[in-house]
Design an enzyme around this catalytic site. Structure first.
Site, short mmCIF file in Angstrom:
data_model
loop_
_atom_site.label_atom_id
_atom_site.label_comp_id
_atom_site.label_asym_id
_atom_site.label_seq_id
_atom_site.Cartn_x
_atom_site.Cartn_y
_atom_site.Cartn_z
N HIS A 3 0.83 -1.19 0.02
CA HIS A 3 0.07 0.08 -0.10
C HIS A 3 0.92 1.16 -0.02
O HIS A 3 2.10 1.05 -0.17
CB HIS A 3 -0.91 -0.13 1.23
CG HIS A 3 -0.23 -0.16 2.44
ND1 HIS A 3 0.47 1.05 3.07
CD2 HIS A 3 -0.43 -1.15 3.44
CE1 HIS A 3 1.06 0.27 4.18
NE2 HIS A 3 0.52 -0.91 4.52
N HIS A 15 4.08 1.33 2.18
CA HIS A 15 5.26 0.61 1.43
C HIS A 15 5.91 1.30 0.52
O HIS A 15 7.05 1.45 0.46
CB HIS A 15 4.70 -0.63 1.27
CG HIS A 15 4.07 -1.80 2.11
ND1 HIS A 15 3.05 -2.01 1.93
CD2 HIS A 15 4.85 -2.54 3.05
CE1 HIS A 15 2.81 -2.85 3.05
NE2 HIS A 15 3.93 -3.09 3.56
N GLN A 67 6.62 -15.26 12.73
CA GLN A 67 6.20 -14.13 13.54
C GLN A 67 4.52 -14.19 13.83
O GLN A 67 3.92 -13.23 14.20
CB GLN A 67 6.46 -12.85 13.03
CG GLN A 67 5.97 -12.60 11.49
CD GLN A 67 6.56 -11.54 11.08
OE1 GLN A 67 7.76 -11.64 10.58
NE2 GLN A 67 5.90 -10.26 10.71
N LYS A 82 4.84 3.14 11.68
CA LYS A 82 3.61 2.54 12.22
C LYS A 82 4.06 1.21 13.32
O LYS A 82 3.30 0.97 13.98
CB LYS A 82 2.63 2.20 11.10
CG LYS A 82 1.25 1.83 11.76
CD LYS A 82 0.23 1.79 10.62
CE LYS A 82 0.56 0.23 9.85
NZ LYS A 82 -0.15 -0.93 10.96
N VAL A 87 2.34 6.77 7.06
CA VAL A 87 1.16 7.25 5.87
C VAL A 87 0.01 7.31 6.08
O VAL A 87 -0.44 6.21 6.82
CB VAL A 87 1.56 6.79 4.60
CG1 VAL A 87 0.84 7.26 3.41
CG2 VAL A 87 2.95 6.87 4.19
#
Length: 282
Positions: free
Chosen positions: A34, A37, A61, A149, A176
């Site tokens: 998105h 990135h 993870q 983020k 963003v």
């Protein structure tokens, strides 16, 4: 742009560029790219001779009850977006390529993980640190780009680079956001319509706390209560955590001072959203 699926080929390509003294900018992702990135990739493109993006949904993870199998994937779309950003190499390995057998060695993260997302996801950052260690050895990057983020992830990678003496410059990149303030995320597509309308309260609550700090509030407990009350009153989301910590060491604060992070996680029906702001108090 060249798509590479094997470790040996990727390493060989990187070594050719390193021998010529070229800088390598690396953007590790789990795909479903998105605008967040693309911001990382754009910055890497401006600052390096060669740009490599990896797409790998890392099973190490994900916990047993987490969304590994349902994590959004769309390689054709990702490839087109990467080409549009003039990426040189797209590394797209299979799980079998990255982990051909049960790893005999894994990285264990001992600090910066007992708070925020790490508190409810034991072992998650061990998986992150293990795959990033592998990717750093494969890519040998000059600079590695991570979004703020996932601020706890940035803090963990900062510790990994420092403790293991990787010759890599960590470049954290600003969050963003959508026009209404919601942090962009691959998981936003899983929000129901009503939840999407409510979700911007997360960032609004962080901004309210920042204004309170600007106005002189120094008590973390007052600020966390303020954030919780705003989110609870204006959304159906279930608050996972609201924490104010030093950054990047992620230690509790008795008062607002120094470099710090205010971080929030909120669970909606099908998705858990995280957001944060970082503040420097001189």
């Amino acid at each position: 742009m060249k798509v590479i699926t094997t470790i040996n080929e990727m390493q060989n390509e990187i070594l050719k560029h390193k021998e010529l003294g070229m800088s390598i900018g690396f953007v590790p992702t789990m795909g479903f790219l998105h605008e967040g990135h693309l911001t990382l990739i754009s910055k890497a493109r401006k600052e390096n001779d060669v740009v490599v993006v990896s797409i790998f949904v890392n099973p190490l993870q994900f916990g047993p009850k987490e969304d590994f199998s349902t994590y959004p994937r769309d390689f054709d779309r990702d490839r087109a977006l990467a080409e549009g950003e003039k990426v040189d190499y797209l590394f797209y390995p299979s799980v079998e390529e990255m982990y051909p057998r049960e790893p005999s060695v894994k990285v264990m993260v001992q600090e910066r993980t007992d708070v925020l997302c790490g508190k409810s996801r034991p072992g998650h950052f061990d998986g992150v640190a293990t795959v990033i260690t592998k990717l750093f050895h494969i890519m040998m990057p000059t600079r590695a780009y991570f979004g703020k983020k996932d601020a706890q992830q940035v803090a963990v990678i900062d510790g990994l680079i420092s403790d293991f003496n990787f010759p890599v410059h960590l470049i954290p990149v600003d969050i963003v956001r959508e026009k209404d303030g919601l942090a962009k995320s691959s998981r936003n597509v899983n929000l129901l319509a009503e939840e999407r309308e409510q979700a911007p309260i997360i960032y609004k609550s962080l901004q309210t706390a920042k204004k309170a700090i600007d106005d002189g509030e120094i008590n973390p407990a007052v600020l966390t209560t303020m954030i919780k009350e705003l989110i609870t009153s204006e959304s159906n989301g279930e608050i996972d955590y609201v924490e104010i910590l030093s950054y990047p060491f992620l230690k509790p604060l008795e008062k607002i001072e120094g470099s710090l992070i205010i971080a929030v996680a909120v669970k909606f029906s099908k998705v858990r959203l995280i957001d944060n702001i970082m503040i420097q108090i001189d």
